[in-house]
Design an enzyme around this catalytic site. Structure first.
Site, mmCIF file in Angstrom:
data_model
loop_
_atom_site.group_PDB
_atom_site.id
_atom_site.type_symbol
_atom_site.label_atom_id
_atom_site.label_comp_id
_atom_site.label_asym_id
_atom_site.label_seq_id
_atom_site.Cartn_x
_atom_site.Cartn_y
_atom_site.Cartn_z
ATOM 1 N N PRO A 1 0.681 -1.352 0.230
ATOM 2 C CG PRO A 1 -1.036 -1.458 1.431
ATOM 3 C CD PRO A 1 0.330 -2.026 1.021
ATOM 4 C CG ASN A 2 -0.407 4.264 1.260
ATOM 5 O OD1 ASN A 2 -1.267 4.938 0.618
ATOM 6 N ND2 ASN A 2 -0.400 3.615 2.442
ATOM 7 N NE ARG B 1 2.934 7.565 2.362
ATOM 8 C CZ ARG B 1 3.713 6.509 2.830
ATOM 9 N NH1 ARG B 1 4.280 5.961 2.192
ATOM 10 N NH2 ARG B 1 3.459 6.179 4.331
ATOM 11 C CE1 TYR C 1 8.719 5.372 3.132
ATOM 12 C CE2 TYR C 1 7.514 7.211 3.132
ATOM 13 C CZ TYR C 1 7.583 5.881 3.539
ATOM 14 O OH TYR C 1 7.086 5.433 4.959
ATOM 15 C CG ASN D 1 8.603 -1.716 0.194
ATOM 16 O OD1 ASN D 1 8.043 -1.465 1.173
ATOM 17 N ND2 ASN D 1 9.544 -0.775 -0.373
ATOM 18 C CB ALA E 1 1.161 0.267 6.256
ATOM 19 C CG HIS F 1 4.557 -2.217 10.473
ATOM 20 N ND1 HIS F 1 5.774 -2.650 10.569
ATOM 21 C CD2 HIS F 1 4.373 -1.202 9.603
ATOM 22 C CE1 HIS F 1 6.467 -1.621 9.695
ATOM 23 N NE2 HIS F 1 5.567 -0.665 9.287
ATOM 24 C CG ASP G 1 -1.046 -16.934 7.725
ATOM 25 O OD1 ASP G 1 0.024 -16.818 8.339
ATOM 26 O OD2 ASP G 1 -2.279 -16.891 8.262
ATOM 27 C CD GLU H 1 10.776 -7.262 6.298
ATOM 28 O OE1 GLU H 1 10.134 -6.410 6.809
ATOM 29 O OE2 GLU H 1 11.376 -8.144 6.913
ATOM 30 C CG HIS I 1 11.278 -2.108 4.810
ATOM 31 N ND1 HIS I 1 9.763 -2.197 4.740
ATOM 32 C CD2 HIS I 1 11.506 -3.381 5.164
ATOM 33 C CE1 HIS I 1 9.217 -3.344 5.139
ATOM 34 N NE2 HIS I 1 10.459 -3.756 5.712
ATOM 35 C CG LEU I 2 12.214 2.593 -0.773
ATOM 36 C CD1 LEU I 2 11.044 3.764 -1.186
ATOM 37 C CD2 LEU I 2 13.289 3.000 -1.849
ATOM 38 C CB SER I 3 12.737 4.435 5.240
ATOM 39 O OG SER I 3 11.701 3.586 5.799
ATOM 40 N NE ARG J 1 9.762 6.181 9.015
ATOM 41 C CZ ARG J 1 8.856 5.747 7.979
ATOM 42 N NH1 ARG J 1 8.862 5.085 7.024
ATOM 43 N NH2 ARG J 1 8.080 6.846 7.908
ATOM 44 N NE ARG K 1 6.397 4.480 10.272
ATOM 45 C CZ ARG K 1 5.382 4.535 9.229
ATOM 46 N NH1 ARG K 1 5.634 3.547 8.267
ATOM 47 N NH2 ARG K 1 5.101 5.758 8.817
#
Length: 162
Positions: free
Chosen positions: A12-13, A20, A25, A76, A79, A82, A89, A100, A102-104, A109, A113
């Site tokens: 998402p996002n 954003r 990011y 990636n 949200a 979390h 599953d 896995e 992640h950009l950040s 943070r 998170r």
């Protein structure tokens, strides 16, 4: 012979990347990151499929469609990292490496998170490297898939030298 496929999932996002929170990011778009990931896969003689969705069920369906078809998954989860237990599953049912991404660095943070429901399933984690993390995560996923393919099955009689 068909080429191997790595599946890149974006949660998402992530479709809003570039606009954003660029201070967190960066200004590259999701398309920029996918192009870099695809180049990395191509250099390793793999194909890359990408799926982005703001809906967890779509990502679960993408994982399901990859079972028995793709050699590795880079995710990636945004949200969903979390609280995406249905994504967890689905990834647990996948019989290949999961990386896995992640950009950040979520661990640096907000406290909420810091939990990742994906991390226990991941063969590797790439976080906090910005856009450079995409090609690195793809390379790690392909490397893990290749290592798994080269490991003889203990039940394989052909692998037994006796």
């Amino acid at each position: 012979m068909a080429r191997h496929v790595v599946l890149l999932l974006s949660g998402p996002n992530l479709n809003l990347l570039g606009t954003r929170e660029p201070e967190i990011y960066g200004t590259d778009t999701l398309l920029d990151h996918v192009r870099a990931a695809r180049r990395a896969a191509t250099e390793l003689d793999w194909d890359l499929e990408h799926r982005q969705s703001n809906h967890e069920g779509d990502l679960v369906d993408a994982v399901h469609s990859g079972i028995g078809r793709v050699g590795a998954i880079v995710v990636n989860p945004g949200a969903l990292t979390h609280y995406g237990w249905s994504l967890h599953d689905a990834l647990a049912a996948f019989d290949g490496p999961v990386v896995e991404l992640h950009l950040s660095e979520p661990r640096e943070r907000e406290s909420w998170r810091r939990l990742s429901v994906v991390e226990p399933l991941a063969s590797a984690r790439v976080a906090g490297e910005g856009g450079a993390g995409y090609p690195r995560a793809v390379a790690l996923a392909i490397e893990a898939a290749a290592a798994t393919a080269e490991t003889p099955d203990p039940g394989d009689e052909a692998a037994d030298p006796s």
